[in-house]
Motif scaffolding. Structure first.
Motif, PDB file in Angstrom:
ATOM      1  N   ALA A   1      64.457 -50.811 -85.003  1.00 42.14           N
ATOM      2  CA  ALA A   1      63.654 -49.976 -84.100  1.00 42.14           C
ATOM      3  C   ALA A   1      63.313 -50.717 -82.818  1.00 42.14           C
ATOM      4  O   ALA A   1      63.371 -50.140 -81.729  1.00 42.14           O
ATOM      5  N   VAL A   2      62.983 -52.005 -82.918  1.00 34.30           N
ATOM      6  CA  VAL A   2      62.582 -52.776 -81.743  1.00 34.30           C
ATOM      7  C   VAL A   2      63.739 -52.940 -80.759  1.00 34.30           C
ATOM      8  O   VAL A   2      63.537 -52.899 -79.547  1.00 34.30           O
ATOM      9  N   VAL A   3      64.962 -53.071 -81.270  1.00 32.18           N
ATOM     10  CA  VAL A   3      66.104 -53.199 -80.359  1.00 32.18           C
ATOM     11  C   VAL A   3      66.618 -51.841 -79.884  1.00 32.18           C
ATOM     12  O   VAL A   3      67.538 -51.765 -79.084  1.00 32.18           O
ATOM     13  N   GLY A   4      66.016 -50.756 -80.371  1.00 29.57           N
ATOM     14  CA  GLY A   4      66.336 -49.429 -79.874  1.00 29.57           C
ATOM     15  C   GLY A   4      67.393 -48.662 -80.636  1.00 29.57           C
ATOM     16  O   GLY A   4      67.913 -47.669 -80.119  1.00 29.57           O
ATOM     17  N   LEU A   5      67.717 -49.092 -81.847  1.00 29.44           N
ATOM     18  CA  LEU A   5      68.703 -48.343 -82.626  1.00 29.44           C
ATOM     19  C   LEU A   5      68.081 -47.061 -83.160  1.00 29.44           C
ATOM     20  O   LEU A   5      66.909 -47.035 -83.540  1.00 29.44           O
ATOM     21  N   GLN A   6      68.866 -46.010 -83.202  1.00 35.20           N
ATOM     22  CA  GLN A   6      68.403 -44.766 -83.797  1.00 35.20           C
ATOM     23  C   GLN A   6      68.616 -44.850 -85.298  1.00 35.20           C
ATOM     24  O   GLN A   6      69.747 -44.986 -85.756  1.00 35.20           O
ATOM     25  N   LEU A   7      67.525 -44.783 -86.032  1.00 37.37           N
ATOM     26  CA  LEU A   7      67.613 -44.815 -87.484  1.00 37.37           C
ATOM     27  C   LEU A   7      67.837 -43.404 -88.015  1.00 37.37           C
ATOM     28  O   LEU A   7      67.206 -42.455 -87.556  1.00 37.37           O
ATOM     29  N   PHE A   8      68.738 -43.249 -88.938  1.00 37.08           N
ATOM     30  CA  PHE A   8      69.074 -41.968 -89.543  1.00 37.08           C
ATOM     31  C   PHE A   8      69.559 -40.959 -88.507  1.00 37.08           C
ATOM     32  O   PHE A   8      69.373 -39.754 -88.650  1.00 37.08           O
ATOM     33  N   GLY A   9      70.186 -41.469 -87.444  1.00 37.05           N
ATOM     34  CA  GLY A   9      70.809 -40.617 -86.445  1.00 37.05           C
ATOM     35  C   GLY A   9      69.861 -39.791 -85.611  1.00 37.05           C
ATOM     36  O   GLY A   9      70.247 -38.755 -85.092  1.00 37.05           O
ATOM     37  N   THR A  10      68.618 -40.241 -85.471  1.00 38.34           N
ATOM     38  CA  THR A  10      67.655 -39.462 -84.696  1.00 38.34           C
ATOM     39  C   THR A  10      66.685 -40.385 -83.970  1.00 38.34           C
ATOM     40  O   THR A  10      66.585 -41.562 -84.285  1.00 38.34           O
ATOM     41  N   ASP A  11      65.981 -39.822 -83.011  1.00 39.36           N
ATOM     42  CA  ASP A  11      64.990 -40.595 -82.259  1.00 39.36           C
ATOM     43  C   ASP A  11      63.676 -40.690 -83.050  1.00 39.36           C
ATOM     44  O   ASP A  11      63.589 -40.201 -84.175  1.00 39.36           O
ATOM     45  N   ASN A  12      62.668 -41.307 -82.442  1.00 34.48           N
ATOM     46  CA  ASN A  12      61.393 -41.500 -83.136  1.00 34.48           C
ATOM     47  C   ASN A  12      60.736 -40.189 -83.543  1.00 34.48           C
ATOM     48  O   ASN A  12      60.159 -40.087 -84.620  1.00 34.48           O
ATOM     49  N   GLU A  13      60.794 -39.178 -82.670  1.00 30.05           N
ATOM     50  CA  GLU A  13      60.214 -37.878 -83.009  1.00 30.05           C
ATOM     51  C   GLU A  13      60.971 -37.233 -84.163  1.00 30.05           C
ATOM     52  O   GLU A  13      60.378 -36.628 -85.055  1.00 30.05           O
ATOM     53  N   GLY A  14      62.274 -37.354 -84.151  1.00 31.84           N
ATOM     54  CA  GLY A  14      63.083 -36.819 -85.245  1.00 31.84           C
ATOM     55  C   GLY A  14      62.780 -37.512 -86.555  1.00 31.84           C
ATOM     56  O   GLY A  14      62.732 -36.877 -87.615  1.00 31.84           O
ATOM     57  N   LEU A  15      62.578 -38.827 -86.484  1.00 41.79           N
ATOM     58  CA  LEU A  15      62.206 -39.566 -87.695  1.00 41.79           C
ATOM     59  C   LEU A  15      60.872 -39.088 -88.246  1.00 41.79           C
ATOM     60  O   LEU A  15      60.710 -38.936 -89.451  1.00 41.79           O
ATOM     61  N   ALA A  16      59.928 -38.834 -87.362  1.00 36.77           N
ATOM     62  CA  ALA A  16      58.614 -38.342 -87.796  1.00 36.77           C
ATOM     63  C   ALA A  16      58.761 -36.988 -88.488  1.00 36.77           C
ATOM     64  O   ALA A  16      58.126 -36.730 -89.517  1.00 36.77           O
ATOM     65  N   ARG A  17      59.623 -36.120 -87.933  1.00 37.11           N
ATOM     66  CA  ARG A  17      59.862 -34.812 -88.568  1.00 37.11           C
ATOM     67  C   ARG A  17      60.509 -34.986 -89.937  1.00 37.11           C
ATOM     68  O   ARG A  17      60.124 -34.329 -90.907  1.00 37.11           O
ATOM     69  N   LEU A  18      61.516 -35.860 -90.023  1.00 38.33           N
ATOM     70  CA  LEU A  18      62.165 -36.120 -91.308  1.00 38.33           C
ATOM     71  C   LEU A  18      61.172 -36.662 -92.329  1.00 38.33           C
ATOM     72  O   LEU A  18      61.210 -36.296 -93.502  1.00 38.33           O
ATOM     73  N   ARG A  19      60.278 -37.533 -91.879  1.00 38.90           N
ATOM     74  CA  ARG A  19      59.279 -38.105 -92.779  1.00 38.90           C
ATOM     75  C   ARG A  19      58.362 -37.004 -93.316  1.00 38.90           C
ATOM     76  O   ARG A  19      58.114 -36.927 -94.513  1.00 38.90           O
ATOM     77  N   ARG A  20      57.854 -36.162 -92.417  1.00 42.45           N
ATOM     78  CA  ARG A  20      56.959 -35.075 -92.858  1.00 42.45           C
ATOM     79  C   ARG A  20      57.670 -34.138 -93.827  1.00 42.45           C
ATOM     80  O   ARG A  20      57.111 -33.749 -94.855  1.00 42.45           O
ATOM     81  N   ARG A  21      58.898 -33.788 -93.505  1.00 47.22           N
ATOM     82  CA  ARG A  21      59.658 -32.895 -94.378  1.00 47.22           C
ATOM     83  C   ARG A  21      59.864 -33.530 -95.754  1.00 47.22           C
ATOM     84  O   ARG A  21      59.704 -32.871 -96.776  1.00 47.22           O
ATOM     85  N   GLY A  22      60.190 -34.812 -95.770  1.00 44.78           N
ATOM     86  CA  GLY A  22      60.359 -35.505 -97.045  1.00 44.78           C
ATOM     87  C   GLY A  22      59.065 -35.570 -97.836  1.00 44.78           C
ATOM     88  O   GLY A  22      59.058 -35.355 -99.055  1.00 44.78           O
ATOM     89  N   GLU A  23      57.954 -35.857 -97.149  1.00 44.11           N
ATOM     90  CA  GLU A  23      56.659 -35.911 -97.835  1.00 44.11           C
ATOM     91  C   GLU A  23      56.289 -34.558 -98.415  1.00 44.11           C
ATOM     92  O   GLU A  23      55.747 -34.466 -99.519  1.00 44.11           O
ATOM     93  N   GLU A  24      56.580 -33.479 -97.676  1.00 45.50           N
ATOM     94  CA  GLU A  24      56.281 -32.129 -98.173  1.00 45.50           C
ATOM     95  C   GLU A  24      57.108 -31.816 -99.410  1.00 45.50           C
ATOM     96  O   GLU A  24      56.602 -31.246-100.378  1.00 45.50           O
ATOM     97  N   ARG A  25      58.368 -32.197 -99.408  1.00 45.28           N
ATOM     98  CA  ARG A  25      59.234 -31.936-100.561  1.00 45.28           C
ATOM     99  C   ARG A  25      58.837 -32.781-101.757  1.00 45.28           C
ATOM    100  O   ARG A  25      58.833 -32.293-102.885  1.00 45.28           O
TER     101      ARG A  25
END
Length: 114
Positions: free
Chosen positions: A68-92
């Motif tokens: 993250a510090v070097v700017g790589l996109q984790l799981f093929g998405t930006d920081n906002e996308g990661l936050a959405r994926l996290r929320r969706r995973g937590e809900e499931r």
């Protein structure tokens, strides 16, 4: 007592090697030394080089921090996308029962068929 060596699957070893290479390339693009990156994520330069070699012994949180510090996109998405994926995973995950029980077997009838 020595630390137990983890042996990753082939797919995990390949993923670690790919991520380590991407971290190293991104670090070099920024003209950072391993010590520079290490200072930013709170580890030593040796740990950074261990990450870049794809070692399975580094904590996954440390590896993701470096990425993250070097700017790589984790799981093929930006920081906002990661936050959405996290929320969706937590809900499931919240829908999963807190305990798993083995299925009950029928009453033992001592082999009688009636």
């Amino acid at each position: 007592m020595a630390k137990k060596e983890s042996v990753p699957t082939r797919a995990a070893a390949d993923a670690l090697a790919v991520l380590g290479s991407q971290i190293r390339l991104a670090r070099h693009e920024r003209n950072w030394t391993a010590a520079n990156l290490g200072a930013r994520i709170g580890v030593t330069a040796r740990t950074v080089t261990t990450i870049e070699r794809g070692s399975p012994g580094v904590a996954v949180g440390t590896v993701f921090s470096a990425a993250a510090v070097v700017g790589l996109q984790l799981f093929g998405t930006d920081n906002e996308g990661l936050a959405r994926l996290r929320r969706r995973g937590e809900e499931r995950v919240a829908l999963i029962p807190s305990r798993e029980y083995a299925p009950r077997r029928g009453e033992d009838d001592d082999g009688l068929d009636f």
